[in-house]
Design an enzyme around this catalytic site. Structure first.
Site, PDB file in Angstrom:
ATOM      1  N   HIS A  32      45.596  44.152  43.690  1.00 50.51           N
ATOM      2  CA  HIS A  32      46.583  45.197  43.421  1.00 50.51           C
ATOM      3  C   HIS A  32      46.352  45.752  42.023  1.00 50.51           C
ATOM      4  O   HIS A  32      45.644  46.720  41.861  1.00 50.51           O
ATOM      5  CB  HIS A  32      48.001  44.644  43.593  1.00 50.51           C
ATOM      6  CG  HIS A  32      48.355  44.342  45.018  1.00 50.51           C
ATOM      7  ND1 HIS A  32      49.594  43.889  45.402  1.00 50.51           N
ATOM      8  CD2 HIS A  32      47.613  44.431  46.155  1.00 50.51           C
ATOM      9  CE1 HIS A  32      49.615  43.713  46.722  1.00 50.51           C
ATOM     10  NE2 HIS A  32      48.430  44.025  47.192  1.00 50.51           N
ATOM     11  N   ASP A  89      46.556  39.998  45.371  1.00 44.02           N
ATOM     12  CA  ASP A  89      47.632  40.637  44.620  1.00 44.02           C
ATOM     13  C   ASP A  89      47.061  40.976  43.244  1.00 44.02           C
ATOM     14  O   ASP A  89      45.872  41.227  43.120  1.00 44.02           O
ATOM     15  CB  ASP A  89      48.871  39.738  44.558  1.00 44.02           C
ATOM     16  CG  ASP A  89      50.172  40.540  44.409  1.00 44.02           C
ATOM     17  OD1 ASP A  89      50.258  41.303  43.433  1.00 44.02           O
ATOM     18  OD2 ASP A  89      51.070  40.408  45.252  1.00 44.02           O
TER      19      ASP A  89
END
Length: 278
Positions: A92, A59
């Site tokens: 991300h 993430d």
């Protein structure tokens, strides 16, 4: 914290909450196979340094949070953090804000970092129209970014998230954000992602709806001496009173015009940009 490895934890790797005067130096954040596996998260924390780290995350790599909605706005801000000399791979967002922004994320300096195959923004700022607070006084500079999976820069108030039960407040916002001396190469390859789909704008700014007031705006952004190669056009909605100086697009997918603004984007200035804004 120095010289240790957070390898595939059950959730975020390292979370620093309600703290101050923290240094994270020379760590390996290898959370790539972890769902919601942020590498490092600051929440309600002030005065931090993040240096000499390796990130390969599932993430966001370095993320900031500051509470949700009306009651979150009464909490501590996340502020005064210096992020430098890190290698950020996959993940991300490289440097990410939100979506919990109620008490503000502010005064962050990110410089001298390298980002490779980051998926959704080297600088990723996200919140909603009822979250409160936001992000302000950011300087993102002297950074090389290549083979991005999606956008290089994301600032959105239209972030989609599952309802969490917080009490709604005023709209969040992002302001006084400066991006300086940055190079972005989309690499024009399916393995990278950005330059193979029009749905992945290199700069994605979305002010989003304001409660009962039509459309909110974002303001006070500066992009200076930024070079783009092998990228998609921008998608800029609701950006006002901002400046683009020395911004160059060397190559854009399908030779398209890289500058795409909506009618709510007003009061912006452009000097020494290539191609010129029409």
């Amino acid at each position: 914290m120095k010289g240790i490895t957070a390898d595939n934890p059950a959730f975020h790797g390292v979370m620093i909450l309600d703290g101050q005067n923290t240094t994270v130096n020379g760590m390996r954040h290898t959370t790539y196979n972890t769902n919601n596996g942020d590498g490092l998260e600051f929440g309600g924390t002030s005065n931090g340094m993040v240096l000499n780290n390796f990130f390969d995350t599932g993430d966001d790599q370095v993320n900031f949070a500051a509470g949700q909605g009306k009651y979150g706005a009464q909490g501590r801000p996340s502020e005064d953090v210096w992020i430098f000399n890190n290698y950020m791979r996959m993940g991300h967002g490289g440097v990410a804000v939100g979506s919990n922004t109620a008490a503000w994320v502010q005064r962050v300096l990110a410089e001298d970092n390298v980002m490779y195959k980051v998926e959704t923004g080297g600088l990723r700022m996200k919140s909603t129209s009822d979250m409160a607070g936001g992000g302000r006084d950011f300087l993102f500079r002297d950074t090389a970014m290549a083979c991005m999976g999606s956008s290089a820069f994301i600032m959105t108030l239209s972030y989609n998230q599952s309802p969490s039960g917080y009490v709604a407040a005023d709209s969040a916002t992002f302001k006084n954000v400066k991006v300086k001396n940055v190079s972005v190469d989309g690499n024009n390859s399916p393995t990278c992602g950005m330059a193979v789909s029009d749905s992945k704008p290199v700069i994605d700014i979305q002010a989003g709806p304001a409660l009962g007031e039509g459309t909110a705006t974002l303001s006070g952004f500066t992009f200076q001496d930024v070079v783009f190669r092998n990228v998609n056009p921008t998608n800029i909605k609701g950006l006002t009173d901002s400046a683009f100086h020395g911004v160059t697009f060397h190559s854009v997918r399908n030779n398209a015009n890289p500058w795409r603004f909506d009618g709510y984007s007003t009061g912006n200035t452009f000097t020494n940009v290539s191609p010129p804004v029409k």
